[in-house]
Write a protein that holds these residues in place. Structure first.
Motif, PDB file in Angstrom:
ATOM      1  N   PRO A   1      -6.560   5.204   3.374  1.00 41.18           N
ATOM      2  CA  PRO A   1      -7.910   4.605   3.371  1.00 41.18           C
ATOM      3  C   PRO A   1      -8.022   3.408   2.424  1.00 41.18           C
ATOM      4  CG  PRO A   1      -8.030   6.997   3.238  1.00 41.18           C
ATOM      5  CD  PRO A   1      -6.600   6.633   3.009  1.00 41.18           C
ATOM      6  N   LEU A   2      -7.335   3.483   1.298  1.00 41.17           N
ATOM      7  CA  LEU A   2      -7.397   2.377   0.334  1.00 41.17           C
ATOM      8  C   LEU A   2      -6.601   1.177   0.834  1.00 41.17           C
ATOM      9  CD1 LEU A   2      -7.013   4.391  -2.985  1.00 41.17           C
ATOM     10  CD2 LEU A   2      -9.089   3.837  -1.700  1.00 41.17           C
ATOM     11  N   TYR A   3      -5.445   1.431   1.445  1.00 43.58           N
ATOM     12  CA  TYR A   3      -4.667   0.328   2.001  1.00 43.58           C
ATOM     13  C   TYR A   3      -5.429  -0.350   3.140  1.00 43.58           C
ATOM     14  CZ  TYR A   3      -0.682   2.377  -0.502  1.00 43.58           C
ATOM     15  OH  TYR A   3       0.171   2.856  -1.474  1.00 43.58           O
TER      16      TYR A   3
ATOM     17  N   GLY B   1       1.529  -1.751  -0.470  1.00 49.98           N
ATOM     18  CA  GLY B   1       1.271  -0.710   0.507  1.00 49.98           C
ATOM     19  C   GLY B   1       0.438  -1.166   1.689  1.00 49.98           C
ATOM     20  N   VAL B   2      -0.133  -2.374   1.613  1.00 48.96           N
ATOM     21  CA  VAL B   2      -1.023  -2.841   2.687  1.00 48.96           C
ATOM     22  C   VAL B   2      -0.344  -2.851   4.063  1.00 48.96           C
ATOM     23  CG1 VAL B   2      -2.302  -4.841   3.548  1.00 48.96           C
ATOM     24  CG2 VAL B   2      -2.608  -4.084   1.191  1.00 48.96           C
ATOM     25  N   PRO B   3       0.914  -3.296   4.188  1.00 46.69           N
ATOM     26  CA  PRO B   3       1.532  -3.235   5.523  1.00 46.69           C
ATOM     27  C   PRO B   3       1.744  -1.807   6.029  1.00 46.69           C
ATOM     28  CG  PRO B   3       2.734  -4.736   4.079  1.00 46.69           C
ATOM     29  CD  PRO B   3       1.794  -3.967   3.221  1.00 46.69           C
ATOM     30  N   MET B   4       1.671  -0.842   5.095  1.00 47.43           N
ATOM     31  CA  MET B   4       1.851   0.579   5.397  1.00 47.43           C
ATOM     32  C   MET B   4       3.193   0.870   6.070  1.00 47.43           C
ATOM     33  SD  MET B   4      -1.973   2.079   6.170  1.00 47.43           S
ATOM     34  CE  MET B   4      -2.613   0.775   7.202  1.00 47.43           C
ATOM     35  N   LYS B   5       4.202   0.136   5.634  1.00 45.89           N
ATOM     36  CA  LYS B   5       5.571   0.414   6.053  1.00 45.89           C
ATOM     37  C   LYS B   5       6.500  -0.110   4.970  1.00 45.89           C
ATOM     38  CE  LYS B   5       5.894  -3.850   8.761  1.00 45.89           C
ATOM     39  NZ  LYS B   5       6.181  -4.427  10.091  1.00 45.89           N
ATOM     40  N   PRO B   6       7.630   0.553   4.725  1.00 47.83           N
ATOM     41  CA  PRO B   6       8.555   0.125   3.671  1.00 47.83           C
ATOM     42  C   PRO B   6       9.336  -1.102   4.109  1.00 47.83           C
ATOM     43  CG  PRO B   6       9.492   1.957   4.859  1.00 47.83           C
ATOM     44  CD  PRO B   6       8.110   1.761   5.414  1.00 47.83           C
TER      45      PRO B   6
ATOM     46  N   ALA C   1       4.669  11.051 -10.075  1.00 43.58           N
ATOM     47  CA  ALA C   1       3.896  12.123 -10.693  1.00 43.58           C
ATOM     48  C   ALA C   1       2.780  11.567 -11.558  1.00 43.58           C
ATOM     49  CB  ALA C   1       4.822  13.013 -11.516  1.00 43.58           C
ATOM     50  N   LYS C   2       3.075  10.516 -12.291  1.00 45.16           N
ATOM     51  CA  LYS C   2       2.087   9.970 -13.235  1.00 45.16           C
ATOM     52  C   LYS C   2       1.027   9.158 -12.536  1.00 45.16           C
ATOM     53  CE  LYS C   2       1.650   7.207 -17.431  1.00 45.16           C
ATOM     54  NZ  LYS C   2       2.372   6.414 -18.465  1.00 45.16           N
ATOM     55  N   GLU C   3       1.418   8.256 -11.656  1.00 47.82           N
ATOM     56  CA  GLU C   3       0.485   7.314 -11.036  1.00 47.82           C
ATOM     57  C   GLU C   3      -0.207   7.899  -9.808  1.00 47.82           C
ATOM     58  OE1 GLU C   3      -0.422   4.553 -12.362  1.00 47.82           O
ATOM     59  OE2 GLU C   3       1.018   4.592 -13.993  1.00 47.82           O
ATOM     60  N   ALA C   4       0.542   8.504  -8.907  1.00 52.55           N
ATOM     61  CA  ALA C   4      -0.045   8.987  -7.673  1.00 52.55           C
ATOM     62  C   ALA C   4      -0.752  10.328  -7.855  1.00 52.55           C
ATOM     63  CB  ALA C   4       1.019   9.108  -6.588  1.00 52.55           C
TER      64      ALA C   4
ATOM     65  N   VAL D   1      10.959   9.533   3.793  1.00 52.13           N
ATOM     66  CA  VAL D   1      10.271  10.595   3.059  1.00 52.13           C
ATOM     67  C   VAL D   1       9.208  10.037   2.104  1.00 52.13           C
ATOM     68  CG1 VAL D   1      10.556  12.534   1.471  1.00 52.13           C
ATOM     69  CG2 VAL D   1      12.306  12.075   3.226  1.00 52.13           C
ATOM     70  N   ILE D   2       9.626   9.211   1.154  1.00 51.07           N
ATOM     71  CA  ILE D   2       8.705   8.742   0.116  1.00 51.07           C
ATOM     72  C   ILE D   2       7.627   7.836   0.693  1.00 51.07           C
ATOM     73  CG2 ILE D   2       8.498   7.478  -2.044  1.00 51.07           C
ATOM     74  CD1 ILE D   2       9.884  10.170  -2.313  1.00 51.07           C
ATOM     75  N   ALA D   3       8.021   6.814   1.442  1.00 47.73           N
ATOM     76  CA  ALA D   3       7.049   5.848   1.961  1.00 47.73           C
ATOM     77  C   ALA D   3       5.994   6.496   2.859  1.00 47.73           C
ATOM     78  CB  ALA D   3       7.762   4.714   2.681  1.00 47.73           C
ATOM     79  N   PRO D   4       6.378   7.358   3.816  1.00 44.68           N
ATOM     80  CA  PRO D   4       5.335   7.992   4.639  1.00 44.68           C
ATOM     81  C   PRO D   4       4.361   8.842   3.823  1.00 44.68           C
ATOM     82  CG  PRO D   4       7.473   8.169   5.709  1.00 44.68           C
ATOM     83  CD  PRO D   4       7.733   7.650   4.328  1.00 44.68           C
ATOM     84  N   TRP D   5       4.880   9.515   2.789  1.00 47.84           N
ATOM     85  CA  TRP D   5       4.003  10.316   1.934  1.00 47.84           C
ATOM     86  C   TRP D   5       3.006   9.420   1.198  1.00 47.84           C
ATOM     87  CZ3 TRP D   5       4.018  10.701  -3.621  1.00 47.84           C
ATOM     88  CH2 TRP D   5       3.163  11.691  -4.112  1.00 47.84           C
ATOM     89  N   LEU D   6       3.479   8.284   0.664  1.00 48.75           N
ATOM     90  CA  LEU D   6       2.593   7.358  -0.031  1.00 48.75           C
ATOM     91  C   LEU D   6       1.555   6.766   0.913  1.00 48.75           C
ATOM     92  CD1 LEU D   6       5.150   5.481  -2.318  1.00 48.75           C
ATOM     93  CD2 LEU D   6       3.399   7.121  -3.035  1.00 48.75           C
TER      94      LEU D   6
END
Length: 230
Positions: free
Chosen positions: A136-138, A109-114, A223-226, A125-130
């Motif tokens: 802040p952590l990335y 997730g560090v690059p903050m782009k898929p 659901a479990k991890e995030a 959808v999924i990547a922008p939400w993550l």
């Protein structure tokens, strides 16, 4: 080898510690809660220390051959400087004591782009939400990577994707950033960390570790991890 593992009491850290001991290495497991550490072995020393405490880290690192950091915080954590502070302490101690080899976990997730090869739905959808959830952590992890890259150490940054548990090491893939792959088993990640530290693979490089066998359902995983459900 004589290995230091920071974050040894986390799920990946425990696996990496157990594997290193099985392979015959001496391990110093660093944790803030040594009373909760479940492993025992003649080759294991469990040390209480906060990785952000420069003096404590200095005492731990001295006399070892390599350092592995599996430090991390979960999504939603208010602790958004842990990676930067801990890595600064670790790099300082390693430099002072002439310990050259550092292997550090961050995130894909560090690059903050898929990656460009992902599906449209995942990219839009999924990547922008993550990214919103973990920004802040990335950003903290990215700053930590910059500290390591500026050092003179023989470092390797290892970026896993979505972490999950499974038995046994798979034929996982290690490669340059932005590979297609949504999952990394903790067992595969731990194996990659040990291989990097012991065999000096990929020096002064950022690599991703991707599991492609027996991966979980994406939406259950989120659901479990995030969201910490289940």
């Amino acid at each position: 080898m004589r290995l230091v593992i920071f974050g040894a009491n986390g799920r990946t850290g425990r696996i990496a510690t157990a594997q290193a001991l099985t392979e015959g290495h001496a391990v110093t497991a660093v944790t803030r809660r040594p009373e909760e550490f479940p492993l025992e072995d003649p080759g294991l020393a469990v040390v209480k220390a906060d990785a952000r405490d420069g003096a404590a880290v200095d005492r731990v690192v001295a006399g070892h051959d390599a350092v592995i950091s599996t430090l991390g915080v979960p999504y939603g954590s208010a602790d958004t400087t842990m990676a930067t502070e801990a890595v600064a302490a670790i790099v300082g101690a390693m430099t002072a004591h002439g310990v050259r080899r550092l292997v550090m976990v961050t995130s894909t997730g560090v690059p903050m782009k898929p990656p460009p090869g992902e599906t449209l739905f995942y990219r839009k959808v999924i990547a922008p939400w993550l990214v919103r959830l973990g920004r802040p952590l990335y950003e903290d992890a990215a700053r930590a990577e910059e500290i390591v890259a500026r050092s003179d150490l023989d470092w390797t940054v290892v970026r896993p994707s979505g972490l999950f548990d499974r038995a046994g090491v798979t034929g996982y893939t290690v490669g340059p950033p932005q590979m297609v792959g949504r999952f990394t088993s903790r067992r595969d990640l731990a194996d990659a960390l040990i291989r990097e530290a012991v065999e000096d693979r990929n020096p002064r490089a950022v690599v991703e570790v991707i599991t492609t066998e027996g991966t979980p359902n994406l939406y259950r995983m989120l659901a479990k991890e995030a969201l910490h459900i289940g």
